[in-house]
Design an enzyme around this catalytic site. Structure first.
Site, PDB file in Angstrom:
ATOM      1  N   GLY A 102     -23.356   4.909 -77.711  1.00  0.00           N
ATOM      2  CA  GLY A 102     -23.488   6.345 -77.482  1.00  0.00           C
ATOM      3  C   GLY A 102     -22.468   6.912 -76.515  1.00  0.00           C
ATOM      4  CD  GLN A 103     -17.869   4.725 -72.964  1.00  0.00           C
ATOM      5  OE1 GLN A 103     -17.961   3.589 -73.441  1.00  0.00           O
ATOM      6  NE2 GLN A 103     -17.115   5.003 -71.927  1.00  0.00           N
ATOM      7  CG  HIS A 116     -25.325   9.287 -67.981  1.00  0.00           C
ATOM      8  ND1 HIS A 116     -25.174  10.559 -68.506  1.00  0.00           N
ATOM      9  CD2 HIS A 116     -24.509   8.490 -68.715  1.00  0.00           C
ATOM     10  CE1 HIS A 116     -24.305  10.523 -69.517  1.00  0.00           C
ATOM     11  NE2 HIS A 116     -23.900   9.272 -69.663  1.00  0.00           N
ATOM     12  CG  ASP A 136     -23.763  15.621 -68.185  1.00  0.00           C
ATOM     13  OD1 ASP A 136     -23.536  14.428 -68.437  1.00  0.00           O
ATOM     14  OD2 ASP A 136     -23.650  16.530 -69.036  1.00  0.00           O
ATOM     15  CB  ILE A 137     -20.591  20.053 -68.596  1.00  0.00           C
ATOM     16  CG1 ILE A 137     -20.126  21.505 -68.631  1.00  0.00           C
ATOM     17  CG2 ILE A 137     -20.563  19.428 -69.987  1.00  0.00           C
ATOM     18  CD1 ILE A 137     -18.642  21.651 -68.963  1.00  0.00           C
ATOM     19  CG  ASN A 188     -24.684   6.144 -73.066  1.00  0.00           C
ATOM     20  OD1 ASN A 188     -25.720   5.495 -73.158  1.00  0.00           O
ATOM     21  ND2 ASN A 188     -24.678   7.459 -72.961  1.00  0.00           N
ATOM     22  CG  HIS A 213     -19.638   8.292 -67.723  1.00  0.00           C
ATOM     23  ND1 HIS A 213     -18.665   8.043 -68.663  1.00  0.00           N
ATOM     24  CD2 HIS A 213     -20.728   8.697 -68.414  1.00  0.00           C
ATOM     25  CE1 HIS A 213     -19.137   8.291 -69.867  1.00  0.00           C
ATOM     26  NE2 HIS A 213     -20.398   8.681 -69.747  1.00  0.00           N
TER      27      HIS A 213
HETATM   28  P1  5GP Z   1     -21.534   9.563 -72.519  1.00  0.00           P
HETATM   29  O1  5GP Z   1     -22.198   9.896 -73.813  1.00  0.00           O
HETATM   30  O2  5GP Z   1     -20.060   9.270 -72.696  1.00  0.00           O
HETATM   31  O3  5GP Z   1     -22.248   8.488 -71.749  1.00  0.00           O
HETATM   32  O4  5GP Z   1     -21.691  10.837 -71.613  1.00  0.00           O
HETATM   33  C1  5GP Z   1     -20.700  11.780 -71.419  1.00  0.00           C
HETATM   34  C2  5GP Z   1     -21.308  12.898 -70.603  1.00  0.00           C
HETATM   35  O5  5GP Z   1     -20.254  13.682 -70.073  1.00  0.00           O
HETATM   36  C3  5GP Z   1     -22.207  13.834 -71.407  1.00  0.00           C
HETATM   37  O6  5GP Z   1     -23.509  13.844 -70.845  1.00  0.00           O
HETATM   38  C4  5GP Z   1     -21.501  15.182 -71.326  1.00  0.00           C
HETATM   39  O7  5GP Z   1     -22.407  16.247 -71.195  1.00  0.00           O
HETATM   40  C5  5GP Z   1     -20.640  15.025 -70.082  1.00  0.00           C
HETATM   41  N1  5GP Z   1     -19.409  15.770 -70.101  1.00  0.00           N
HETATM   42  C6  5GP Z   1     -18.476  15.808 -71.107  1.00  0.00           C
HETATM   43  N2  5GP Z   1     -17.431  16.578 -70.775  1.00  0.00           N
HETATM   44  C7  5GP Z   1     -17.695  17.044 -69.516  1.00  0.00           C
HETATM   45  C8  5GP Z   1     -16.969  17.904 -68.629  1.00  0.00           C
HETATM   46  O8  5GP Z   1     -15.879  18.388 -68.902  1.00  0.00           O
HETATM   47  N3  5GP Z   1     -17.551  18.155 -67.416  1.00  0.00           N
HETATM   48  C9  5GP Z   1     -18.749  17.621 -67.060  1.00  0.00           C
HETATM   49  N4  5GP Z   1     -19.231  17.943 -65.849  1.00  0.00           N
HETATM   50  N5  5GP Z   1     -19.456  16.808 -67.880  1.00  0.00           N
HETATM   51  C10 5GP Z   1     -18.929  16.529 -69.085  1.00  0.00           C
END
Ligand code: 5GP
Ligand code: ZN
Length: 107
Positions: free
Chosen positions: A92-93, A101, A30-31, A86, A99
């Protein structure tokens, strides 16, 4: 889904720090990590969320779930780990490509 950031990561159009890959899935760091180890496991095929999964995704989702402990172990999470999916804005998505986590602190 040409505008999907995780499809672009799966297609290597956007770089990521990958830790596992096979023909069905990709796992990368995760970034913006929320834990010492914070990985995202995605299917290579696009679907928006768990709420968009269909019967045809059953085998894929099973393979992904069974891969999670192996990936966690190889990331040093031998003491255990958290998983999070999420779903939808209310869940919270932020990235609308399914994906999982995988988070934790190495033992
Ligand atoms: P969500 O809130 O959709 O469950 O989580 C999305 C996750 O994707 C977040 O934790 C965010 O830091 C990660 N993320 C978003 N854009 C990128 C990206 O371009 N590269 C990587 N490695 N992670 C990303
Ligand atoms: Zn996608």
């Amino acid at each position: 889904m040409s505008d999907c950031i995780f499809c672009k990561i799966a297609a290597k159009e956007i770089p990521s720090s990958a830790v596992y890959e096979d023909e069905n899935m990709l796992c990368f760091k995760d970034i913006n990590p929320a834990a010492p180890v914070h990985l995202l496991l995605i299917p290579k095929v696009h679907f928006d969320s768990l709420a968009h999964a269909e019967a045809g995704h059953e085998t894929l989702l099973g393979k992904m779930m069974l891969k999670v402990p192996q990936i966690a172990r190889e990331a040093g999470l031998s003491n255990g780990f958290k998983t999070l999916i999420n779903t939808g804005k209310g869940g919270g998505q932020e990235v609308f490509h399914l994906h999982i986590h995988i988070m934790g602190t190495p033992a």
